[in-house]
Design an enzyme around this catalytic site. Structure first.
Site, PDB file in Angstrom:
ATOM      1  N   LYS A  72     -47.782 -35.138  22.253  1.00 49.08           N
ATOM      2  CA  LYS A  72     -47.095 -35.944  23.273  1.00 49.08           C
ATOM      3  C   LYS A  72     -47.846 -37.254  23.503  1.00 49.08           C
ATOM      4  O   LYS A  72     -47.240 -38.314  23.633  1.00 49.08           O
ATOM      5  CB  LYS A  72     -46.969 -35.141  24.575  1.00 49.08           C
ATOM      6  CG  LYS A  72     -45.963 -33.988  24.474  1.00 49.08           C
ATOM      7  CD  LYS A  72     -45.995 -33.041  25.674  1.00 49.08           C
ATOM      8  CE  LYS A  72     -45.052 -31.864  25.440  1.00 49.08           C
ATOM      9  NZ  LYS A  72     -44.969 -30.927  26.572  1.00 49.08           N
ATOM     10  N   GLN A 129     -48.294 -28.464  31.262  1.00 50.05           N
ATOM     11  CA  GLN A 129     -47.946 -27.723  30.042  1.00 50.05           C
ATOM     12  C   GLN A 129     -47.815 -26.232  30.344  1.00 50.05           C
ATOM     13  O   GLN A 129     -48.676 -25.631  30.971  1.00 50.05           O
ATOM     14  CB  GLN A 129     -49.025 -27.975  28.963  1.00 50.05           C
ATOM     15  CG  GLN A 129     -48.679 -27.415  27.592  1.00 50.05           C
ATOM     16  CD  GLN A 129     -47.441 -28.055  26.974  1.00 50.05           C
ATOM     17  OE1 GLN A 129     -47.187 -29.234  27.153  1.00 50.05           O
ATOM     18  NE2 GLN A 129     -46.655 -27.270  26.265  1.00 50.05           N
ATOM     19  N   ASP A 173     -40.440 -33.340  33.100  1.00 49.13           N
ATOM     20  CA  ASP A 173     -39.920 -32.134  32.453  1.00 49.13           C
ATOM     21  C   ASP A 173     -38.567 -31.709  33.014  1.00 49.13           C
ATOM     22  O   ASP A 173     -37.924 -30.809  32.482  1.00 49.13           O
ATOM     23  CB  ASP A 173     -40.905 -30.974  32.703  1.00 49.13           C
ATOM     24  CG  ASP A 173     -41.690 -30.609  31.463  1.00 49.13           C
ATOM     25  OD1 ASP A 173     -41.233 -30.906  30.350  1.00 49.13           O
ATOM     26  OD2 ASP A 173     -42.763 -29.996  31.630  1.00 49.13           O
TER      27      ASP A 173
HETATM   28  N1  LIG Z   1     -44.214 -28.315  30.374  1.00 49.37           N
HETATM   29  C1  LIG Z   1     -43.601 -27.842  29.289  1.00 49.37           C
HETATM   30  N2  LIG Z   1     -44.145 -26.837  28.607  1.00 49.37           N
HETATM   31  C2  LIG Z   1     -43.514 -26.350  27.512  1.00 49.37           C
HETATM   32  C3  LIG Z   1     -42.300 -26.927  27.054  1.00 49.37           C
HETATM   33  C4  LIG Z   1     -41.747 -27.988  27.803  1.00 49.37           C
HETATM   34  O1  LIG Z   1     -40.659 -28.535  27.483  1.00 49.37           O
HETATM   35  N3  LIG Z   1     -42.437 -28.424  28.903  1.00 49.37           N
HETATM   36  N4  LIG Z   1     -41.720 -26.490  25.878  1.00 49.37           N
HETATM   37  C5  LIG Z   1     -42.487 -25.653  24.961  1.00 49.37           C
HETATM   38  C6  LIG Z   1     -43.422 -26.365  24.048  1.00 49.37           C
HETATM   39  N5  LIG Z   1     -43.152 -27.770  23.726  1.00 49.37           N
HETATM   40  C7  LIG Z   1     -43.300 -28.697  24.690  1.00 49.37           C
HETATM   41  O2  LIG Z   1     -44.243 -28.728  25.432  1.00 49.37           O
HETATM   42  C8  LIG Z   1     -43.030 -28.205  22.367  1.00 49.37           C
HETATM   43  C9  LIG Z   1     -42.653 -27.371  21.362  1.00 49.37           C
HETATM   44  C10 LIG Z   1     -42.607 -27.810  20.021  1.00 49.37           C
HETATM   45  C11 LIG Z   1     -42.971 -29.107  19.720  1.00 49.37           C
HETATM   46  C12 LIG Z   1     -43.033 -29.605  18.318  1.00 49.37           C
HETATM   47  O3  LIG Z   1     -43.074 -30.799  18.117  1.00 49.37           O
HETATM   48  N6  LIG Z   1     -43.084 -28.703  17.325  1.00 49.37           N
HETATM   49  C13 LIG Z   1     -43.215 -29.104  15.944  1.00 49.37           C
HETATM   50  C14 LIG Z   1     -44.204 -28.210  15.213  1.00 49.37           C
HETATM   51  C15 LIG Z   1     -45.452 -27.911  15.956  1.00 49.37           C
HETATM   52  C16 LIG Z   1     -46.494 -27.131  15.174  1.00 49.37           C
HETATM   53  O4  LIG Z   1     -46.653 -27.342  13.983  1.00 49.37           O
HETATM   54  O5  LIG Z   1     -47.156 -26.299  15.827  1.00 49.37           O
HETATM   55  C17 LIG Z   1     -41.852 -28.934  15.242  1.00 49.37           C
HETATM   56  O6  LIG Z   1     -41.036 -28.137  15.717  1.00 49.37           O
HETATM   57  O7  LIG Z   1     -41.682 -29.585  14.210  1.00 49.37           O
HETATM   58  C18 LIG Z   1     -43.328 -29.943  20.732  1.00 49.37           C
HETATM   59  C19 LIG Z   1     -43.359 -29.524  22.042  1.00 49.37           C
HETATM   60  C20 LIG Z   1     -43.341 -24.676  25.765  1.00 49.37           C
HETATM   61  N7  LIG Z   1     -44.057 -25.331  26.807  1.00 49.37           N
END
Ligand SMILES: Nc1nc2c(c(=O)[nH]1)N[C@@H](CN(C=O)c1ccc(C(=O)N[C@@H](CCC(=O)O)C(=O)O)cc1)CN2
Length: 282
Positions: A53, A97, A120
């Site tokens: 982020k 988070q 969020d």
């Molecule tokens: N406060 C928050 N916490 C969490 C959220 C949220 O929206 N707000 N959602 C999820 C996790 N999340 C954001 O924080 C999130 C999930 C996935 C990705 C992402 O870019 N994933 C990549 C691969 C990542 C890797 O290799 O590990 C992809 O899908 O290509 C970003 C953010 C739970 N917590």
């Protein structure tokens, strides 16, 4: 024939480029947007998300304000940082988070966030606005899903959408978002108590799998030509395992893979929320 890939990584890159101009205008007016984050504990997945982020922010010119607490932080410790972020004029939007350690109440923390800095869209006031159809910041993953489908011209009006998972960050708000008049989909929200999941998914034009059960959606559960979005995040042998089995690409019309689909869109929508909140802060 193989399904069209809903490329969240490329789409998120395009959104970041679009946001750069709005950020530059705010910065020129002395109102640079700033994203605050609070990471509690040392879960490597959560750390990766938070770092990603902030690196996105650097790309578009949004300032970064990073706070961290140890895994044994108390609820009072977390609420103190939340109060600090609420009062920090450089922070125009922030996130805590998730998930939080067991000793900290997620509901209490989310409620303590200033709704006008809620990047969020998870404060009760903003979730209430979503229910009422009143403008406000929207949860990033549901918003990212709708935006990804829109940019690939996957029709939602009149479509049957099955969402698998009833969590607060994805399933529940997604159901509300998709049933707004502007999206006009018909939504079935399935969960672990659903009796015959396959009967629901087989009838769907769009399936969003957010259950966190690796390989839950198999090819025989998908209507030919349907759009399938994989939002499930589990780790198997250190690697991401989505909810959608690999062979679904042979049946579906569109697939948002995991990784590379909805995850990057979640991050792009976070930046979009931060920029909008900064614009509204006047
Ligand atoms: N406060 C928050 N916490 C969490 C959220 C949220 O929206 N707000 N959602 C999820 C996790 N999340 C954001 O924080 C999130 C999930 C996935 C990705 C992402 O870019 N994933 C990549 C691969 C990542 C890797 O290799 O590990 C992809 O899908 O290509 C970003 C953010 C739970 N917590």
């Amino acid at each position: 024939m193989s399904a069209t890939r809903l490329d969240g990584k490329a789409t998120a890159g395009a959104i970041r480029t679009e946001l750069t101009e709005r950020v530059a205008a705010l910065t020129a007016a002395g109102r640079q947007p700033g994203l605050g984050t609070l990471l509690v504990g040392d879960d490597p997945g959560s750390r990766w998300y938070v770092n990603a982020k902030h690196s996105d922010c650097a790309q578009v010119g949004i300032a970064s304000i990073q706070h961290e607490l140890p895994a044994d932080a108390s609820q009072a410790d977390v609420l103190a940082v939340v109060a600090e972020l609420n009062a920090d004029p450089a922070c125009t939007g922030y996130i805590v988070q998730l998930p939080l350690p067991r000793q900290v109440s997620e509901a209490a923390v989310l409620e303590a966030v200033d709704p006008d800095k809620d990047a969020d869209g998870l404060h009760p006031t903003n979730l209430g606005r979503l229910v009422l159809g009143v403008p406000g910041p929207l949860p990033c993953t549901p918003l990212g899903i709708v935006e990804l489908l829109r940019r690939y011209d996957v029709p939602l009006a009149g479509a049957e959408v099955v969402v698998v998972g009833r969590g607060v960050t994805v399933g529940r708000p997604l159901g509300l978002l998709l049933t707004r008049r502007s999206e006009n989909a018909t939504v079935t929200l399935c969960h672990t108590g659903t009796r015959d999941l396959a009967a629901h998914t087989r009838a769907a034009d769009v399936v969003v799998a957010a259950a966190g059960v690796p390989g839950l959606i198999t090819a025989d559960m998908v209507k030919p030509g349907a759009a399938v979005l994989d939002v499930g995040v589990s780790r198997v042998d250190g690697k991401i395992a989505g909810d959608v089995a690999a062979e679904v690409v042979d049946v579906a019309g569109h697939v948002a893979p995991n990784p590379g689909g909805v995850g990057p869109m979640t991050r792009a929508m976070l930046l979009s929320n931060v920029v909008t909140l900064a614009e509204q802060a006047g």
